[in-house]
Design a protein around this motif. Structure first.
Motif, PDB file in Angstrom:
ATOM      1  N   ALA A 215     -42.102  95.650 -41.366  1.00 29.94           N
ATOM      2  CA  ALA A 215     -41.015  95.224 -40.272  1.00 29.94           C
ATOM      3  C   ALA A 215     -39.676  95.557 -40.094  1.00 29.94           C
ATOM      4  O   ALA A 215     -39.351  95.627 -38.895  1.00 29.94           O
ATOM      5  CB  ALA A 215     -40.848  93.735 -41.348  1.00 29.94           C
TER       6      ALA A 215
ATOM      7  N   GLU B 257     -37.112  98.794 -32.590  1.00 25.15           N
ATOM      8  CA  GLU B 257     -36.925  98.089 -31.545  1.00 25.15           C
ATOM      9  C   GLU B 257     -35.309  98.402 -30.669  1.00 25.15           C
ATOM     10  O   GLU B 257     -35.351  99.167 -29.099  1.00 25.15           O
ATOM     11  CB  GLU B 257     -36.820  96.953 -31.568  1.00 25.15           C
ATOM     12  CG  GLU B 257     -36.026  95.592 -30.660  1.00 25.15           C
ATOM     13  CD  GLU B 257     -36.149  94.259 -31.281  1.00 25.15           C
ATOM     14  OE1 GLU B 257     -37.000  93.430 -30.387  1.00 25.15           O
ATOM     15  OE2 GLU B 257     -35.873  94.342 -32.546  1.00 25.15           O
TER      16      GLU B 257
ATOM     17  N   ALA C 243     -39.213  92.827 -31.798  1.00 26.40           N
ATOM     18  CA  ALA C 243     -39.483  93.991 -33.481  1.00 26.40           C
ATOM     19  C   ALA C 243     -41.486  92.999 -33.888  1.00 26.40           C
ATOM     20  O   ALA C 243     -41.974  93.252 -33.974  1.00 26.40           O
ATOM     21  CB  ALA C 243     -39.354  93.367 -34.098  1.00 26.40           C
ATOM     22  N   LEU C 244     -41.264  91.774 -32.832  1.00 28.74           N
ATOM     23  CA  LEU C 244     -42.551  90.915 -33.698  1.00 28.74           C
ATOM     24  C   LEU C 244     -44.170  91.599 -32.987  1.00 28.74           C
ATOM     25  O   LEU C 244     -44.288  91.573 -33.611  1.00 28.74           O
ATOM     26  CB  LEU C 244     -42.252  89.379 -32.294  1.00 28.74           C
ATOM     27  CG  LEU C 244     -43.096  88.503 -33.689  1.00 28.74           C
ATOM     28  CD1 LEU C 244     -43.254  86.699 -33.266  1.00 28.74           C
ATOM     29  CD2 LEU C 244     -44.446  88.060 -31.966  1.00 28.74           C
TER      30      LEU C 244
ATOM     31  N   ALA D  21     -43.961  94.895 -34.901  1.00 26.28           N
ATOM     32  CA  ALA D  21     -44.639  94.987 -36.287  1.00 26.28           C
ATOM     33  C   ALA D  21     -46.306  94.408 -36.446  1.00 26.28           C
ATOM     34  O   ALA D  21     -47.027  94.869 -37.147  1.00 26.28           O
ATOM     35  CB  ALA D  21     -43.773  93.559 -36.864  1.00 26.28           C
TER      36      ALA D  21
ATOM     37  N   THR E  38     -36.270  85.016 -37.608  1.00 26.87           N
ATOM     38  CA  THR E  38     -36.423  86.007 -37.074  1.00 26.87           C
ATOM     39  C   THR E  38     -37.014  86.980 -37.694  1.00 26.87           C
ATOM     40  O   THR E  38     -37.874  88.251 -37.613  1.00 26.87           O
ATOM     41  CB  THR E  38     -35.255  86.823 -35.940  1.00 26.87           C
ATOM     42  OG1 THR E  38     -34.498  86.044 -35.182  1.00 26.87           O
ATOM     43  CG2 THR E  38     -35.945  87.871 -35.603  1.00 26.87           C
TER      44      THR E  38
ATOM     45  N   VAL F 123     -41.247  88.574 -38.021  1.00 23.23           N
ATOM     46  CA  VAL F 123     -41.842  90.024 -37.970  1.00 23.23           C
ATOM     47  C   VAL F 123     -42.090  90.143 -39.265  1.00 23.23           C
ATOM     48  O   VAL F 123     -43.220  91.095 -39.164  1.00 23.23           O
ATOM     49  CB  VAL F 123     -40.622  90.909 -37.830  1.00 23.23           C
ATOM     50  CG1 VAL F 123     -40.134  91.500 -38.072  1.00 23.23           C
ATOM     51  CG2 VAL F 123     -39.777  89.938 -36.670  1.00 23.23           C
TER      52      VAL F 123
END
Length: 362
Positions: free
Chosen positions: A33, A40, A54-55, A58, A311, A315
């Motif tokens: 993560a 990102e 980022a999600l 990851a 958040t 992630v």
């Protein structure tokens, strides 16, 4: 002898044992993560905006690592903890970001349009995916991802229907690609058809997956488009709670239902005895946090902190999902899932455009 046994099984000892067991996999997910957040930020500084969140990064990093290395039992406990419990905790915290006042102020026609479009999109998206031969759970994930909020909806619906990591990763992968395509093409479509700033904001809020992507799509049009699009998007996000609740009830009942996910015969749930069996704990938590936030119990600073923590947890959970996925198993579903996601998105955009014209939302 019995005294020694009782000491070894105290609650504190059990907690320590569990933490020790999940630590390796949890630390690995956190590292993945962290790498996703770094990438990102680098992407944003290089291109001016984070095209891949980022999600998404990851889960891609986790899946890429899984290609070259299969985690053993020592790692899987923490990976599963991350992909399930941390994800559910993130959903609870998202409730602190909802504003009931802003939703009610948008007017009954717009609210009813959003609810109707979300419902029709889920049904049509599911039917399209099933006609293309996708399994029920995969069809449900793609339909909900398109209709509500992309990756977050897929991640939230997955626990309610018992979806596997491979199914979640596949659905997220295809919606991630489509999300980028929508952000790039939607302003061109709005300009081509001469849409008003308000109308384009409604279209962007109805069709774009994530709130940051709404900002990216609507910013080239106007500031009003950004405001309207963000509000419409938040109403769509609010639909996530009722939708997950409905699928949870369908799944718990285990009855033959058009939208019920396929479960092995031996794993079909029995009829629950209490209301708590119908509703996942994280949905109750989501609603409780939303109510607390809108009643003033949760202050602004705490709400902002909850959003940041949500958040991070999401992630980390996506990293866990990626590490659970054998990307080679996705090859068979690839073309069909891609076609289902694309066609479902086109139906959603068509419904949004029809609502703008018919109800004077532009």
């Amino acid at each position: 002898m019995s005294r020694s046994h009782s000491i070894s099984t105290t609650p504190a000892t059990t907690v320590i044992s569990r933490m020790t067991r999940i630590a390796p996999g949890l630390i690995l997910c956190c590292l993945v993560a962290l790498a996703a957040f770094v990438l990102e930020r680098f992407e944003a500084s290089w291109t001016g905006r984070p095209w891949l969140e980022a999600l998404v990064i990851a889960i891609l990093l986790g899946a890429l690592l899984r290609i070259f290395w299969t985690p053993g039992d020592r790692w899987m406990a923490g990976i599963r903890f991350s992909s399930k419990l941390l994800l559910e905790a993130a959903i609870v915290l998202i409730g602190a970001s909802l504003s009931f006042k802003a939703i009610l102020a948008s007017g009954p026609v717009l609210l009813a349009s959003i609810v109707g479009i979300v419902f029709l999109s889920i049904v049509s998206g599911y039917l399209i995916a099933r006609l293309l031969g996708l399994p029920k759970r995969m069809a449900t994930l793609i339909a909900c991802g398109n209709a509500i909020c992309g990756n977050s909806a897929i991640a939230a619906v997955a626990p309610a229907i018992g979806a596997e990591g491979d199914e979640v990763a596949a659905a997220i992968s295809f919606t991630a690609i489509l999300g980028i395509a929508v952000v790039l093409t939607l302003p061109l479509i709005g300009g081509w058809f001469g849409m008003s700033p308000y109308g384009f904001g409604v279209l962007a809020g109805m069709t774009v997956y994530a709130v940051p992507q709404v900002l990216a799509a609507a910013s080239p049009f106007s500031a009003l488009s950004v405001q309207v699009g963000t509000l419409v998007k938040l109403v769509r996000v609010l639909m996530l709670g009722p939708v997950v609740l409905c699928f949870s009830i369908i799944n718990r009942e285990g009855e033959a239902h058009p939208l019920a996910p396929s479960l092995p015969t031996g794993k079909r749930p029995t009829r629950p005895a209490t209301f708590a069996h119908f509703v996942p704990w994280f949905i109750l938590g989501f609603l409780a946090v939303a109510i607390a936030r809108n009643s003033g119990v949760i202050p602004d600073a705490a709400a902002a902190g909850a959003a940041h923590l949500a958040t991070w947890l999401t992630v980390v959970a996506m990293a866990g999902l990626g590490l659970e996925v054998d990307i080679r198993k996705l090859a068979d579903a690839g073309p069909r899932a891609s076609a289902a996601a694309t066609l479902s998105l086109l139906v959603l955009a068509s419904l949004a455009a029809a609502a703008i014209v018919l109800f004077g939302l532009g």
